[in-house]
Design a protein around this motif. Structure first.
Motif, PDB file in Angstrom:
ATOM      1  N   PHE A 421       0.830  -1.193   0.000  1.00  0.00           N
ATOM      2  CA  PHE A 421       0.000   0.000   0.000  1.00  0.00           C
ATOM      3  C   PHE A 421       0.873   1.254   0.000  1.00  0.00           C
ATOM      4  CE2 PHE A 421      -3.148  -3.003   1.513  1.00  0.00           C
ATOM      5  CZ  PHE A 421      -4.333  -2.516   0.991  1.00  0.00           C
ATOM      6  N   THR A 422       0.478   2.226  -0.786  1.00  0.00           N
ATOM      7  CA  THR A 422       1.053   3.570  -0.725  1.00  0.00           C
ATOM      8  C   THR A 422       0.053   4.470  -0.003  1.00  0.00           C
ATOM      9  OG1 THR A 422       2.393   3.386  -2.721  1.00  0.00           O
ATOM     10  CG2 THR A 422       1.710   5.593  -2.087  1.00  0.00           C
ATOM     11  N   SER A 423       0.523   5.203   1.009  1.00  0.00           N
ATOM     12  CA  SER A 423      -0.361   6.073   1.778  1.00  0.00           C
ATOM     13  C   SER A 423      -0.389   7.473   1.185  1.00  0.00           C
ATOM     14  CB  SER A 423       0.095   6.133   3.244  1.00  0.00           C
ATOM     15  OG  SER A 423      -0.064   4.874   3.869  1.00  0.00           O
ATOM     16  N   PHE A 424      -1.540   8.108   1.292  1.00  0.00           N
ATOM     17  CA  PHE A 424      -1.701   9.481   0.809  1.00  0.00           C
ATOM     18  C   PHE A 424      -2.810  10.138   1.613  1.00  0.00           C
ATOM     19  CE2 PHE A 424      -4.431   6.715  -1.641  1.00  0.00           C
ATOM     20  CZ  PHE A 424      -5.618   7.403  -1.781  1.00  0.00           C
ATOM     21  N   THR A 425      -2.886  11.453   1.533  1.00  0.00           N
ATOM     22  CA  THR A 425      -3.898  12.220   2.264  1.00  0.00           C
ATOM     23  C   THR A 425      -4.912  12.793   1.290  1.00  0.00           C
ATOM     24  OG1 THR A 425      -2.284  12.812   3.964  1.00  0.00           O
ATOM     25  CG2 THR A 425      -4.285  14.132   3.857  1.00  0.00           C
ATOM     26  N   LEU A 426      -6.167  12.700   1.662  1.00  0.00           N
ATOM     27  CA  LEU A 426      -7.249  13.175   0.810  1.00  0.00           C
ATOM     28  C   LEU A 426      -8.371  13.661   1.710  1.00  0.00           C
ATOM     29  CD1 LEU A 426      -7.887  13.243  -2.276  1.00  0.00           C
ATOM     30  CD2 LEU A 426      -9.039  11.041  -1.982  1.00  0.00           C
ATOM     31  N   GLY A 427      -8.785  14.901   1.531  1.00  0.00           N
ATOM     32  CA  GLY A 427      -9.874  15.430   2.348  1.00  0.00           C
ATOM     33  C   GLY A 427      -9.580  15.414   3.826  1.00  0.00           C
ATOM     34  N   GLY A 428      -8.299  15.531   4.202  1.00  0.00           N
ATOM     35  CA  GLY A 428      -7.921  15.542   5.602  1.00  0.00           C
ATOM     36  C   GLY A 428      -7.803  14.178   6.241  1.00  0.00           C
ATOM     37  N   ARG A 429      -8.009  13.106   5.465  1.00  0.00           N
ATOM     38  CA  ARG A 429      -7.903  11.747   5.996  1.00  0.00           C
ATOM     39  C   ARG A 429      -6.766  10.997   5.316  1.00  0.00           C
ATOM     40  NH1 ARG A 429     -13.895  11.780   5.381  1.00  0.00           N
ATOM     41  NH2 ARG A 429     -14.813  11.942   7.455  1.00  0.00           N
ATOM     42  N   THR A 430      -6.241   9.989   6.002  1.00  0.00           N
ATOM     43  CA  THR A 430      -5.195   9.145   5.436  1.00  0.00           C
ATOM     44  C   THR A 430      -5.822   7.954   4.713  1.00  0.00           C
ATOM     45  OG1 THR A 430      -3.605   9.750   7.147  1.00  0.00           O
ATOM     46  CG2 THR A 430      -3.189   7.708   5.950  1.00  0.00           C
ATOM     47  N   TYR A 431      -5.329   7.696   3.509  1.00  0.00           N
ATOM     48  CA  TYR A 431      -5.777   6.560   2.708  1.00  0.00           C
ATOM     49  C   TYR A 431      -4.568   5.718   2.319  1.00  0.00           C
ATOM     50  CZ  TYR A 431     -10.290   8.925   2.001  1.00  0.00           C
ATOM     51  OH  TYR A 431     -11.510   9.513   2.189  1.00  0.00           O
ATOM     52  N   GLY A 432      -4.831   4.526   1.868  1.00  0.00           N
ATOM     53  CA  GLY A 432      -3.794   3.681   1.285  1.00  0.00           C
ATOM     54  C   GLY A 432      -4.364   2.938   0.102  1.00  0.00           C
ATOM     55  N   ALA A 433      -3.532   2.717  -0.931  1.00  0.00           N
ATOM     56  CA  ALA A 433      -4.023   2.020  -2.127  1.00  0.00           C
ATOM     57  C   ALA A 433      -2.920   1.158  -2.715  1.00  0.00           C
ATOM     58  CB  ALA A 433      -4.526   3.015  -3.166  1.00  0.00           C
ATOM     59  N   VAL A 434      -3.321   0.058  -3.317  1.00  0.00           N
ATOM     60  CA  VAL A 434      -2.406  -0.841  -4.006  1.00  0.00           C
ATOM     61  C   VAL A 434      -3.108  -1.345  -5.261  1.00  0.00           C
ATOM     62  CG1 VAL A 434      -3.187  -2.862  -2.678  1.00  0.00           C
ATOM     63  CG2 VAL A 434      -0.921  -2.889  -3.748  1.00  0.00           C
ATOM     64  N   GLY A 435      -2.343  -1.566  -6.342  1.00  0.00           N
ATOM     65  CA  GLY A 435      -2.974  -1.979  -7.587  1.00  0.00           C
ATOM     66  C   GLY A 435      -2.111  -2.928  -8.405  1.00  0.00           C
ATOM     67  N   GLU A 446      -7.231  -1.567  -4.941  1.00  0.00           N
ATOM     68  CA  GLU A 446      -7.866  -1.614  -3.623  1.00  0.00           C
ATOM     69  C   GLU A 446      -7.459  -0.366  -2.865  1.00  0.00           C
ATOM     70  OE1 GLU A 446      -7.643  -4.239   0.450  1.00  0.00           O
ATOM     71  OE2 GLU A 446      -7.787  -5.334  -1.443  1.00  0.00           O
ATOM     72  N   VAL A 447      -8.451   0.354  -2.343  1.00  0.00           N
ATOM     73  CA  VAL A 447      -8.166   1.600  -1.632  1.00  0.00           C
ATOM     74  C   VAL A 447      -8.876   1.570  -0.281  1.00  0.00           C
ATOM     75  CG1 VAL A 447     -10.059   2.807  -2.799  1.00  0.00           C
ATOM     76  CG2 VAL A 447      -8.212   4.127  -1.773  1.00  0.00           C
ATOM     77  N   ARG A 448      -8.158   2.036   0.752  1.00  0.00           N
ATOM     78  CA  ARG A 448      -8.674   2.026   2.120  1.00  0.00           C
ATOM     79  C   ARG A 448      -8.599   3.415   2.732  1.00  0.00           C
ATOM     80  NH1 ARG A 448      -9.394  -2.939   4.768  1.00  0.00           N
ATOM     81  NH2 ARG A 448      -9.071  -4.646   3.300  1.00  0.00           N
ATOM     82  N   CYS A 449      -9.658   3.813   3.421  1.00  0.00           N
ATOM     83  CA  CYS A 449      -9.588   4.970   4.302  1.00  0.00           C
ATOM     84  C   CYS A 449      -9.206   4.451   5.679  1.00  0.00           C
ATOM     85  CB  CYS A 449     -10.927   5.698   4.364  1.00  0.00           C
ATOM     86  SG  CYS A 449     -10.941   7.046   5.567  1.00  0.00           S
TER      87      CYS A 449
END
Length: 532
Positions: A421-435, A446-449
Motif C-alpha cells: 500500500f502507498t499512503s496518501f492524504t485526501l480530504g484531511g484523511r489518510t488513505y492507502g491504495a495498491v494496484g 484496492e483503496v482504504r480509508c
C-alpha cells in the motif's frame, strides 16, 4: 500521562503467545487493523496493519456505548441523573397519549442493561418518523423492563438524549473535562443524530491509544494517576452480569454473546473477563485477574473468532509471574508488528497497457460524486462534495495516480504498484491504495480509508475508447451499517465523447435544416397554387 513501552516478558507475558494470536487471526481470515496489549498499565505490544496507523481515528461503532455508560456514571455521581429516573419523567413532552405500564416503569437502569422492554429496535433514521425519541417511546414496550434483554442501539441514544436534557451538554462535550482531558484523549468526535443529539450508541471514532487509555481507566475502576475520577462502585455495576443475554428477544449463537450484559459492557466466556464491543471487531477487553487490557481494531464479520483466538493463544501466554526471562521472540514480535500490513495484492505491471491509457481522460455517463465520496468507507458519513467530470491514470516507476477532475478541482489517489500500500492524504484523511494489472485490459485497485472498517475494490476494464468500472466493498457483507454494494459504471474517452456530441449536434442541425427546407417547400407549393 505517557504510557510506558516495555517488552512482554518484563510484565510476565510470553511474546510467543502474542505471535501465535496474530498467526491464528490471520490464518482464520480475520483482518486486524491495529492491536495494543497492556499489562500493569504498560504497553507491551502494539502494531498497525498498513495503511492503518497510530494517528488516524478508527470508526468505533458500538464500542461507543461504553463511553456513554461512563458518561451516565459521571452524571449519577454528580446528581444530574439517577439509575431510577423514569423515561416518563425525562421526556414528558414526548410520551404517547396512553402510555403502557411497562413504558411508565422503564428507567435509566433498564436502558443501560438493554432491557427496556422492546422486542424490536426502531429505525433511528426513519425519514417518516423524524422525531426518533417520540418514535422510541411510542414503540411497543412488550416486556416488563429489566426482564428481557434485546440489543438496542436506540436505547443507548436515549441515554444521550437524557444526558443532554439534564445537563444541557452533548455526550462528548460532557465527557471532555471529566474523562478525555484527564486521560490525555484529544480531538474526540461523535456523529450527531438529525436532532443534534450525539449518537452514543455507535458514532465515535478513536485512535488505538485513546481506546487503550479509556479501557485502562475502566479496568482501574475509575482511577487515573492516583485520582478517583469516577467512583469505583459504578464500574462494579457496569462490568457485572446485570441481565441474561439469553431471552425471548435475543438468542445469540456465539458463546461470548451468551455470557451476560452489564451497563453497556459484555461479559466473556473466560472467567474474570469483560469487554467493550463494536461491530466488525472493535474491542476493549479487560482481563480482571491479570491486570491486562487488549485493544483491537479490525474488519471482520466473524467477531466471535477474534475473541476465540485471544482465548486460545493470548490468555494462556499471560502468566502469574511478575516478570519472565527476556526472549528473542520479543524482537521477532516487535519486527512483525512494525512490518504489519493488510494482505496486499501481488502487483504486476503492463508497460504497454500503461502507455496506451496514460493521461487519457474518461468521462462518466452518469453523475458521479467526487473522489473522496466515491471511495467512501463504512460510516464515513460527511460528504466532501464535488461532481466528477473525468478520471485519468498517470504511471510512474513505483506507483500510479488515479486523478479525478472535479467541478471543484483535481483530486488524486496514489496507488502502490510494488505489492504494498502507498499512503496518501485526501480530504484531511489518510488513505492507502495498491494496484496491479490482471490482464492487458483489466487493472485492479484496492483503496482504504484509515478511519473506516472497510475499503473499496475497483476493477477498470479498458476497451478502446470505452472503460467499464466495477466497484465493491472489501468487506464480505453490505447493507445496514456495512458498506455500499457492488456497482458498475460506464465511461467513454473524453475525445470520443466529444465526437459523439459533435455527431449529435450535426444530426440536430441536419434535422433543423430539413424541417426548414420542408417548410420552405410547402410554402412554395402554396404560393404556386395561389398564383403568385
Amino acid at each position: 500521562m505517557i504510557l510506558e513501552r516495555v517488552t512482554p516478558e518484563s510484565v510476565g507475558i510470553h511474546s510467543e503467545g502474542i505471535l501465535k494470536f496474530i498467526d491464528l487471526a490471520e490464518s482464520r481470515g480475520l483482518e486486524l487493523h491495529s492491536m495494543m496489549l497492556l499489562r500493569h498499565g504498560k504497553v507491551c505490544a502494539e502494531g498497525w496493519w498498513k495503511p492503518y496507523n497510530p494517528a488516524s481515528p478508527h470508526m468505533m461503532f458500538s464500542f461507543t456505548k461504553a463511553l456513554t455508560s461512563t458518561a451516565i456514571g459521571f452524571a449519577c455521581q454528580e446528581g444530574a441523573l439517577s439509575l431510577d429516573d423514569r423515561l416518563s419523567e425525562l421526556f414528558p413532552d414526548k410520551m404517547p397519549e396512553n402510555p403502557s405500564e411497562n413504558l411508565l416503569a422503564c428507567t435509566v437502569r433498564d436502558l443501560l442493561t438493554m432491557s427496556c422492554g422492546h422486542e424490536t429496535e426502531i429505525n433511528t433514521f426513519d425519514v417518516n418518523e423524524p422525531d426518533w425519541i417520540k418514535n422510541f417511546l411510542s414503540h411497543e414496550f412488550k416486556y416488563k423492563p429489566g426482564t428481557c434483554f434485546m440489543y438496542n442501539t436506540a436505547g443507548t441514544n436515549m441515554l444521550c438524549a437524557a444526558l443532554k436534557r439534564r445537563t444541557g451538554e452533548n455526550l462528548f462535550e460532557y465527557l471532555t473535562p471529566r474523562l478525555f482531558e484527564p486521560l490525555g484523549m484529544k480531538n474526540i468526535e461523535c456523529f450527531c443524530l438529525p436532532d443534534g443529539v450525539e449518537m452514543g450508541g455507535a458514532g465515535s471514532r478513536l485512535k488505538t491509544e485513546d481506546m487503550a487509555r479509556f479501557i485502562l481507566f475502566v479496568s482501574r475502576h475509575g482511577k487515573w494517576e492516583g485520582k478517583q475520577l469516577l467512583n469505583a462502585e459504578w464500574f462494579d455495576m457496569a462490568s457485572a452480569n446485570q441481565v441474561s443475554t439469553i431471552s425471548p428477544a435475543n438468542n445469540a449463537d456465539n458463546p461470548d454473546w451468551r455470557c451476560g450484559y452489564g451497563f453497556q459492557f459484555w461479559r466473556c466466556v473466560p472467567e474474570h473477563v469483560f469487554r467493550a464491543d463494536g461491530a466488525f471487531g472493535q474491542y476493549g477487553v479487560v482481563f480482571e485477574d491479570k491486570d491486562t487490557v487488549l485493544i483491537l481494531q479490525s474488519s471482520s464479520s466473524n467477531q466471535q473468532e477474534q475473541l476465540t483466538c485471544a482465548w486460545e493463544a493470548l490468555l494462556p501466554a499471560i502468566t502469574d509471574e511478575e516478570t519472565l526471562p527476556e526472549s528473542p521472540m520479543a524482537h521477532v514480535l516487535k519486527k512483525r508488528l512494525e512490518r504489519a500490513e493488510i494482505t496486499p495484492m501481488l502487483s504486476s505491471r503492463n508497460p504497454w497497457s500503461e502507455k496506451e491509457i496514460e493521461g487519457k481522460k474518461f468521462a462518466f455517463t452518469e453523475e458521479v460524486p467526487g473522489l473522496v465520496d466515491f471511495i467512501g468507507g463504512v460510516w464515513i458519513v460527511a460528504p466532501q462534495g464535488g461532481v466528477t467530470k473525468t478520471l485519468r491514470f498517470e504511471f510512474a516507476p513505483e506507483k500510479a495516480n488515479l486523478v479525478f477532475e472535479q467541478d471543484n478541482g483535481e483530486f488524486t489517489a496514489e496507488i502502490g504498484l510494488q505489492s504494498h500500500f502507498t499512503s496518501f492524504t485526501l480530504g484531511g484523511r489518510t488513505y492507502g491504495a495498491v494496484g496491479r494489472w490482471r490482464s492487458d485490459k483489466r487493472f485492479e485497485l484496492e483503496v482504504r480509508c484509515a478511519e473506516s472498517a472497510g475499503g473499496r475494490r475497483m476493477i477498470f476494464t479498458f476497451e478502446g475508447d470505452a472503460l467499464t468500472l466495477e466497484t465493491e466493498s472489501t468487506m464480505a457483507i453490505s447493507g445496514g451499517i456495512a458498506d455500499r454494494p457492488y456497482k458498475r459504471y460506464t465511461l467513454k474517452a473524453e475525445e470520443f465523447q466529444r465526437r459523439i456530441w459533435a455527431v449529435r449536434r450535426r444530426k440536430t442541425c441536419l434535422r433543423v435544416a430539413f424541417l426548414c427546407l420542408k417548410r420552405l417547400t410547402n410554402g412554395l407549393k402554396y404560393a404556386i397554387l395561389l398564383g403568385y
